[in-house]
Design a protein around this motif. Structure first.
Motif, PDB file in Angstrom:
ATOM      1  N   ASP A  29       0.868  -1.176   0.000  1.00 50.70           N
ATOM      2  CA  ASP A  29       0.000   0.000   0.000  1.00 50.70           C
ATOM      3  C   ASP A  29       0.905   1.227   0.000  1.00 50.70           C
ATOM      4  O   ASP A  29       1.722   1.399   0.912  1.00 50.70           O
ATOM      5  CB  ASP A  29      -0.897   0.001   1.246  1.00 50.70           C
ATOM      6  CG  ASP A  29      -2.067   0.971   1.116  1.00 50.70           C
ATOM      7  OD1 ASP A  29      -1.878   2.032   0.497  1.00 50.70           O
ATOM      8  OD2 ASP A  29      -3.161   0.672   1.630  1.00 50.70           O
ATOM      9  N   ASN A  38      -2.199  -1.948  -3.600  1.00 53.75           N
ATOM     10  CA  ASN A  38      -3.016  -0.736  -3.496  1.00 53.75           C
ATOM     11  C   ASN A  38      -2.089   0.440  -3.745  1.00 53.75           C
ATOM     12  O   ASN A  38      -1.237   0.766  -2.918  1.00 53.75           O
ATOM     13  CB  ASN A  38      -3.654  -0.641  -2.108  1.00 53.75           C
ATOM     14  CG  ASN A  38      -4.659   0.496  -2.009  1.00 53.75           C
ATOM     15  OD1 ASN A  38      -4.554   1.510  -2.691  1.00 53.75           O
ATOM     16  ND2 ASN A  38      -5.634   0.327  -1.137  1.00 53.75           N
ATOM     17  N   THR A  50      -5.790  -2.385  -6.574  1.00 54.07           N
ATOM     18  CA  THR A  50      -6.592  -1.196  -6.301  1.00 54.07           C
ATOM     19  C   THR A  50      -5.801   0.023  -6.734  1.00 54.07           C
ATOM     20  O   THR A  50      -4.647   0.191  -6.349  1.00 54.07           O
ATOM     21  CB  THR A  50      -6.930  -1.077  -4.804  1.00 54.07           C
ATOM     22  OG1 THR A  50      -7.689  -2.215  -4.402  1.00 54.07           O
ATOM     23  CG2 THR A  50      -7.740   0.181  -4.526  1.00 54.07           C
ATOM     24  N   ASP A  66      -5.858   4.099  -6.636  1.00 56.69           N
ATOM     25  CA  ASP A  66      -6.450   5.320  -6.096  1.00 56.69           C
ATOM     26  C   ASP A  66      -6.188   6.458  -7.075  1.00 56.69           C
ATOM     27  O   ASP A  66      -5.042   6.750  -7.419  1.00 56.69           O
ATOM     28  CB  ASP A  66      -5.833   5.669  -4.738  1.00 56.69           C
ATOM     29  CG  ASP A  66      -6.274   4.698  -3.659  1.00 56.69           C
ATOM     30  OD1 ASP A  66      -7.405   4.209  -3.753  1.00 56.69           O
ATOM     31  OD2 ASP A  66      -5.487   4.438  -2.730  1.00 56.69           O
TER      32      ASP A  66
END
Length: 534
Positions: free
Chosen positions: A319, A340, A372, A374
């Motif tokens: 992440d 992520n 994922t 963002d």
């Protein structure tokens, strides 16, 4: 019917009351002191059982009298246990001090309580202090480190100095030490852990004055955790931990120093959040037993190519605000990776960000990938269009050969901020984003969380459906981007996950979606079938 139910309830209570005292104590173990007292009304056999349970838990936050009455209650309880020769395995005390008289009373009482508890076989001692005095920390009485029977010690909001350890003994039974928000210097810390040769769990959180943590000589240490550790000038506290016995390492905001070529032969879990690390040394370390690895918000990793020698990895999670460069040695098992990452332009120039993402996904191709992205920093959709132009030029020109072939991804999630939602409703904008993503990966599923009552969320989902089913961009110049992936997309289905009354996926036609009524937030899944992917 009422009498029958009453008899059944009475019989059940009789059976419960006939259980051995050890079993009843085990039931009470999971209750607070207040809840345990309430069981005295259940039956005659329960009336006094709470008075003999081997774990005591006192907190002045739930006591209605004044401080002195509370401390007197604790004293009477311990004296009764001692007089009746009862056993106390665990003792928890949470206390708020408002003046120095309270502190002096506590010190005096601890001098009396600890010997009593030690004679009653005390194994676990948790002492948590909340002070409203100007001085946040108050000195821990030296009698605590004289309790030889201790197996588990938890101290919160105390000063641990030279006077604290003047009566320290060899704590040969201690297996777990947790220090939370304590004031302790390096020399005192080393003397304490030097007196705990068999310690297995060490947990340190927000301890002031501790400049360096070195625990390389704890040969039985299995679990190590350090959270929010900074030195006196605000730098992350250096941490050196190398016992081969370690099974779990959890670092939250700390400076982990690894020896080059170190062999963490028993390490199962490694968790790094906001940590500084000698990443090049980590690439040379051996992790033959590592099952779970999480790297979260570790900014110093940005310019590093990290290699992980962990042949038995099962779960990897990353992440961060940038695409990393992380690869693994050949693995022996089926494993999962969860990436992520935030979209960020590099140095304000066209970044080929998606190609860098493709390289990272390619290095994880042995695993089942969940991705994922963002899009919080994607404030200008033209950025994506420029990315697409670069992608078309690079791929159509044969750049990288097969190196940049699209990678199979099990699940893709796209997150955007509230300001972006309106722009993403435009067909051409969403098409540009999907074209960039599909040029580097082939997701089997696209997950979208949505609010049932949000018209914008519904419109966004219908926009996605239109692009995937009809290959419609709404802008002629986007057609060449769509061609990069549309010929490989064979089928799209639409599913919705309902959380109530049971969690399940339901396949529904999009035509039914406009009339769908759920509860709160549900999840939409687009299931995609690509040519060449099973």
């Amino acid at each position: 019917m009422g009498k029958a139910e009453s008899r059944d309830s009475s019989n059940s209570m009789d059976i419960l009351s006939e259980l051995p005292k050890e079993i009843l104590h085990k039931i009470l173990y999971f209750m607070s002191q207040k809840e345990a007292v309430r069981t005295s009304v259940l039956s005659k056999s329960w009336r006094n059982i709470w008075c003999t349970r081997p774990n005591l838990d006192f907190s002045d936050a739930t006591f209605k009298g004044n401080k002195q009455d509370f401390l007197s209650l604790v004293t009477r309880c311990l004296q009764r246990y001692y007089d009746q020769r009862l056993c106390v395995d665990e003792f928890h005390l949470r206390l708020t001090l408002v003046d120095y008289l309270d502190y002096e009373s506590l010190v005096s009482l601890l001098e009396k309580w600890i010997p009593l508890l030690t004679n009653m076989g005390l194994k676990k001692f948790c002492l948590s202090l909340n002070s409203e005095l100007y001085s946040t920390y108050l000195r821990l009485p030296s009698v605590v480190f004289g309790a030889e029977s201790l197996q588990d010690l938890h101290l919160e909001n105390f000063v641990l100095d030279q006077k604290t350890i003047e009566r320290i003994v060899l704590l040969k039974n201690l297996r777990s030490l947790r220090l939370r928000r304590d004031w302790i210097e390096d020399e005192i810390f080393q003397k304490i852990i030097g007196s705990c040769p068999l310690i297995e769990t060490l947990d340190i959180e927000r301890c002031a004055r501790l400049r360096t943590i070195t625990v390389s000589d704890l040969h039985h240490l299995k679990y190590f955790s350090s959270s929010d550790m900074y030195d006196s000038i605000g730098e992350l506290c250096p941490i050196e931990i190398h016992p081969p016995s370690l099974e779990t390492i959890r670092i939250r905001f700390g400076n982990l120093r690894l020896h080059k070529g170190a062999d963490f032969r028993n390490l199962n879990e490694l968790y790094l959040l906001g940590a500084n690390l000698s990443w090049d040394h980590m690439s040379s370390c051996k992790f033959p037993s590592l099952k779970r690895l999480r790297i979260d918000t570790c900014d110093e990793l940005k310019e590093t190519e990290l290699f992980i020698d962990a042949p038995n990895i099962l779960d990897f999670e990353y992440d961060g605000d940038f695409v990393p460069s992380i690869s693994f040695a050949t693995t022996l098992n089926k494993w999962c990776s969860d990436i992520n990452v935030a979209y960020m332009r590099l140095n304000g120039a066209p970044s080929l960000w998606f190609l860098k993402l493709n390289e990272q996904l390619t290095s994880l191709i042995q695993s089942e990938i969940s991705l994922t992205i963002d899009l919080f920093h994607m404030n200008d959709i033209e950025e994506v269009i420029r990315e697409n132009i670069n992608l078309v030029r690079y791929i159509s020109g044969g750049g990288g050969g097969n190196k940049h072939a699209a990678v199979a991804v099990e699940t893709l999630s796209l997150h955007c901020n509230s300001l972006m939602n309106l722009s993403l409703l435009h067909l051409s904008h969403m098409s540009s984003i999907l074209s960039s993503v599909f040029s580097v990966c082939r997701p089997r599923n696209i997950n979208v969380d949505f609010c049932i009552g949000s018209k914008e969320d519904r419109d966004r989902i219908e926009c996605l459906w239109k692009i995937l089913r009809e290959r419609e961009s709404g802008r002629d110049e986007d057609d060449r981007f769509i061609q990069l992936w549309s010929q490989d997309l064979e089928e799209v289905s639409f599913e919705i996950k309902r959380w109530y009354p049971v969690e399940e996926w339901r396949l529904i036609p999009l035509s039914d979606f406009s009339n769908y009524r759920g509860k709160g937030y549900d999840r939409i899944r687009f299931a995609l079938q690509w040519r060449g992917l099973p």
